[in-house]
Scaffold this active site. Structure first.
Site, mmCIF file in Angstrom:
data_model
loop_
_atom_site.group_PDB
_atom_site.id
_atom_site.type_symbol
_atom_site.label_atom_id
_atom_site.label_comp_id
_atom_site.label_asym_id
_atom_site.label_seq_id
_atom_site.Cartn_x
_atom_site.Cartn_y
_atom_site.Cartn_z
ATOM 1 N N TYR A 154 0.815 -1.220 0.000
ATOM 2 C CA TYR A 154 0.000 0.000 0.000
ATOM 3 C C TYR A 154 0.851 1.274 0.000
ATOM 4 O O TYR A 154 0.348 2.355 0.293
ATOM 5 C CB TYR A 154 -0.930 -0.005 1.214
ATOM 6 C CG TYR A 154 -1.929 -1.145 1.223
ATOM 7 C CD1 TYR A 154 -2.892 -1.243 0.222
ATOM 8 C CD2 TYR A 154 -1.927 -2.111 2.221
ATOM 9 C CE1 TYR A 154 -3.825 -2.275 0.219
ATOM 10 C CE2 TYR A 154 -2.856 -3.153 2.223
ATOM 11 C CZ TYR A 154 -3.800 -3.220 1.216
ATOM 12 O OH TYR A 154 -4.723 -4.241 1.220
ATOM 13 N N ASP A 214 -1.054 -11.392 8.684
ATOM 14 C CA ASP A 214 -0.324 -12.528 8.118
ATOM 15 C C ASP A 214 1.172 -12.423 8.402
ATOM 16 O O ASP A 214 1.847 -13.418 8.591
ATOM 17 C CB ASP A 214 -0.563 -12.613 6.612
ATOM 18 C CG ASP A 214 -2.019 -12.883 6.296
ATOM 19 O OD1 ASP A 214 -2.396 -14.053 6.175
ATOM 20 O OD2 ASP A 214 -2.801 -11.913 6.212
ATOM 21 N N HIS A 461 4.667 -6.465 -4.447
ATOM 22 C CA HIS A 461 3.230 -6.693 -4.580
ATOM 23 C C HIS A 461 2.438 -5.432 -4.341
ATOM 24 O O HIS A 461 2.857 -4.520 -3.641
ATOM 25 C CB HIS A 461 2.737 -7.853 -3.699
ATOM 26 C CG HIS A 461 2.781 -7.592 -2.217
ATOM 27 N ND1 HIS A 461 1.667 -7.270 -1.483
ATOM 28 C CD2 HIS A 461 3.802 -7.635 -1.351
ATOM 29 C CE1 HIS A 461 2.005 -7.119 -0.208
ATOM 30 N NE2 HIS A 461 3.296 -7.325 -0.104
ATOM 31 N N TYR A 542 -11.280 -1.375 0.807
ATOM 32 C CA TYR A 542 -11.204 -1.003 2.233
ATOM 33 C C TYR A 542 -9.915 -0.241 2.514
ATOM 34 O O TYR A 542 -9.773 0.380 3.554
ATOM 35 C CB TYR A 542 -11.308 -2.255 3.111
ATOM 36 C CG TYR A 542 -10.013 -2.911 3.541
ATOM 37 C CD1 TYR A 542 -9.319 -3.757 2.689
ATOM 38 C CD2 TYR A 542 -9.486 -2.693 4.812
ATOM 39 C CE1 TYR A 542 -8.144 -4.366 3.088
ATOM 40 C CE2 TYR A 542 -8.308 -3.303 5.221
ATOM 41 C CZ TYR A 542 -7.638 -4.136 4.358
ATOM 42 O OH TYR A 542 -6.462 -4.750 4.757
HETATM 43 C C1 EUG Z 1 -3.212 -9.434 3.004
HETATM 44 C C2 EUG Z 1 -4.329 -9.228 3.798
HETATM 45 C C3 EUG Z 1 -4.903 -7.979 3.852
HETATM 46 C C4 EUG Z 1 -4.355 -6.949 3.108
HETATM 47 C C5 EUG Z 1 -3.250 -7.146 2.324
HETATM 48 C C6 EUG Z 1 -2.677 -8.395 2.290
HETATM 49 C C7 EUG Z 1 -2.559 -10.736 2.910
HETATM 50 C C8 EUG Z 1 -3.171 -11.820 2.454
HETATM 51 C C9 EUG Z 1 -6.814 -8.589 5.077
HETATM 52 O O1 EUG Z 1 -5.987 -7.638 4.588
HETATM 53 O O2 EUG Z 1 -4.948 -5.728 3.154
HETATM 54 C C10 EUG Z 1 -2.502 -13.093 2.303
#
Ligand code: EUG
Length: 617
Positions: A154, A214, A461, A542
């Site tokens: 982000y 995570d 990413h 979101y």
């Molecule tokens: C993930 C989860 C998120 C996010 C960005 C990445 C990872 C997922 C629930 O929010 O905003 C594997």
């Protein structure tokens, strides 16, 4: 000036990452082996970055001459100390997750030297933060606070306005101010990572859980302010906060919730971490995902530890996706599912092993070609998940008898889908990802989730994160849009749905090679089209990357942009000089508004062929 060569076997690539004892953002000793392996794997595919090279560094704040900037910096050094103000004039190093930069976005989408700080400052206290804010007002220099800068996917540590002064709050303000074991709560400064908080709870042998995302390297405070998600029953991070201390854009100090009432004899209010709303309008929300204040302390509720049982359920057919979602909904609404479970596509069973796409699909290891469904099938058939399409990762909580009852209810509900299969941790080998889920879903932060970054070489990413109702027909529309556009733009799709009773966060990662202008261009194009197409059907994000904040904010335009006009009214009242994080979440102060800063079209893609994203001023 800025051509970094971090791909070369430099000291950095081989150095042992710092531990938590050495650095607030460091690696807990229990994860050091994982960290060294992960670093080695990620560094082995790193390539030189592609700075546009068109900008002089340190990049200046907009409208400030180099002389004025230098004078202002000298003044700030005088107030804070020479050591606590650092010019961003050295080569930019992307590093990796555990040794990340605070100078720019390590996962750059435009040139590496585009979203950059002019300088980074390190306050040691709330009064230091007030000093910096007053300095910024005096010189009209935009400041951009970060807690730890690990908002990966982000924008990371990057300011939206190039040349802003980044306030790295976490480097020196990283105290666990308090853990109240009886109240099951804590009070934290911005530099406390999930790793740190977890280690401290363990060290003190407290019967409490933390809730982590995570990955565990992020700031607990920062993630909550960006309304991040975790996976225990306390997974709504902003929802589980209780009380804030905030430096306002004018330098004044504010406490929210019960903290607004002084405690006896100058102490903190004894109910600050007990009751969220206190008296009068609840103001906390306006300090999340905004640029209205700098949160310097924040309280959190912690979960009393309990028994837990993780499991995975596999579903054979691709087309059963809406049916799976419709079975999840009542289970989540009734709180049979007590946390935020994840529903993932089977492609992730391959990616979370840490093997690259090239490993699974020889000759197809870059983003040139998407991995074909039959190749995924061939491999999945030989893995614990078997030849399936979707995998549900859940965890149940409470006493063992209750867990057993819940598992029976869940198994029975999903048995409506032919071929569904429940696997427990003891049914899969020790290296299987399910064991990482066991940890995350019981509040033990890991590093394992980084494995999927090894899918393509030199990967970054970018996340597309729309909200879907927990309802099959909506989920199908969202997934349909995402699947169609990923195919069009040529990226592998990794859908992860973080599920609640009424909505799901659909998280779609876009993995791209940071050195490939073509991949960056396609990633940005894909992102813009995803946002636009989802919004047409009423689905909004979101949270988003800095560069897409204007576009996403623009989709929340009900009532002739009523919400943005309201936010702008607040912004102009709270930050009359427009110094605090201009453009964050699409909120521009008056001084910047309508002057060409908003990115509503293909400015990002254009900037990738040498241009800058900033207006000429
Ligand atoms: C993930 C989860 C998120 C996010 C960005 C990445 C990872 C997922 C629930 O929010 O905003 C594997």
């Amino acid at each position: 000036m800025s051509g970094p060569l971090q791909h070369k076997p430099t000291d950095f690539s081989f150095a042992v990452p710092p531990t938590l004892e050495q650095k607030h953002s460091g690696v807990p000793s229990r994860l050091m082996t994982d960290a060294r392996e992960m670093k080695q794997k990620l560094m082995s595919t790193a390539k030189p970055a592609n700075p546009s090279g068109v900008h002089e560094r340190p990049r200046l704040p907009p409208g400030i001459s180099r002389e004025d900037f230098n004078r202002a910096i000298a003044e700030l050094k005088g107030s804070l100390g020479e050591n606590y103000v650092e010019l961003n004039d050295k080569p930019l190093v992307d590093g990796w997750y555990m040794e990340h930069p605070n100078t720019h976005d390590a996962f750059h989408i435009v040139g590496q030297d585009e979203l950059v700080a002019s300088a980074v400052v390190y306050p040691g206290s709330t009064p230091d933060v007030q000093t910096i804010v007053r300095w910024a007002n005096k010189h009209e220099i935009p400041i951009y606070p970060i807690s730890m800068g690990r908002n990966v996917g982000y924008g990371g540590a990057a300011p939206r306005v190039p040349g802003s002064v980044v306030i790295d709050l976490g480097r020196r303000m990283n105290k666990i101010v308090n853990i109240d074991a009886e109240n099951a709560s804590c009070l934290l400064q911005p530099g406390v990572s999930y790793y740190r908080l977890y280690e401290e709870v363990k060290k003190r042998k407290l019967p409490l859980w933390i809730d982590c995302p995570d990955l565990g390297g992020g700031s607990v405070l920062g993630n909550a302010c960006d309304r991040g998600v975790g996976y225990t029953p306390y997974g709504d991070h902003f929802g589980m906060h209780c009380g804030m201390e905030i430096v306002l854009p004018t330098g004044e100090l504010l406490r929210t919730g019960m903290g607004a009432m002084p405690g006896p004899n100058g102490a903190d209010n004894p109910t600050w971490q007990s009751f969220q709303n206190a008296y009068g309008p609840t103001s906390d929300g306006i300090f999340s995902q905004s640029n209205f204040g700098i949160v310097v302390q924040m309280g959190f509720w912690m979960m009393p530890e309990t028994s837990h049982q993780s499991y995975m359920i596999t579903f054979p057919r691709e087309d059963d996706f809406p049916k799976i979602v419709d079975i999840i909904r009542p289970l989540a609404q009734q709180r049979v599912l007590g946390n935020v479970p994840q529903l993932r596509h089977v492609i992730q069973e391959l990616s979370v092993t840490g093997f690259s796409k090239e490993h699974w699909f020889p000759g197809g290891g870059t983003n040139e070609r998407r991995i074909p469904r039959d190749v995924i099938r061939k491999h999945a058939s030989k893995m614990p998940c078997g030849d399936c399409s979707w995998v549900f990762y859940g965890t149940q909580y409470g006493d063992p008898a209750a867990i057993k009852t819940q598992l029976d209810i869940i198994k029975k509900a999903f048995s409506a889908i032919p071929g569904s299969r429940m696997l427990l941790p003891e049914d899969v080998p020790p290296e299987h990802y399910l064991h990482a889920r066991v940890k995350v879903c019981s509040g033990e932060p890991v590093l394992r989730e980084l494995d999927w970054l090894n899918w393509v070489p030199n990967a970054a990413h970018l996340d597309f994160s729309p909200i879907s109702p927990t309802r099959g027909r909506d989920a199908e529309i969202v997934h349909g849009i995402v699947a169609k556009l990923y195919k069009k733009w040529g990226f592998d799709l990794f859908p992860t749905l973080c599920v609640a009773g009424r909505e799901m966060h659909y998280i779609a990662n876009i993995l791209y090679d940071r050195a490939s202008l073509d991949e960056k261009r396609r990633a940005a194009g894909l992102m813009r089209e995803l946002i636009a197409e989802a919004a047409k059907e009423g689905y909004g994000e979101y949270r988003t990357h800095l560069l897409f904040a204007d576009q996403v904010a623009g989709t929340y335009n009900w009532g002739n942009n009523a919400l943005m006009r309201f936010n702008e009214t607040l912004k102009d009242a709270l930050d009359p000089n427009g110094i605090l994080a201009p453009g964050r979440n699409g909120i521009w102060p008056k001084r910047f508004r309508g002057k060409g800063w908003e990115i509503m079209g293909d400015e990002v893609e254009k900037a990738q062929s040498g241009g800058a994203i900033t207006p000429k001023i």
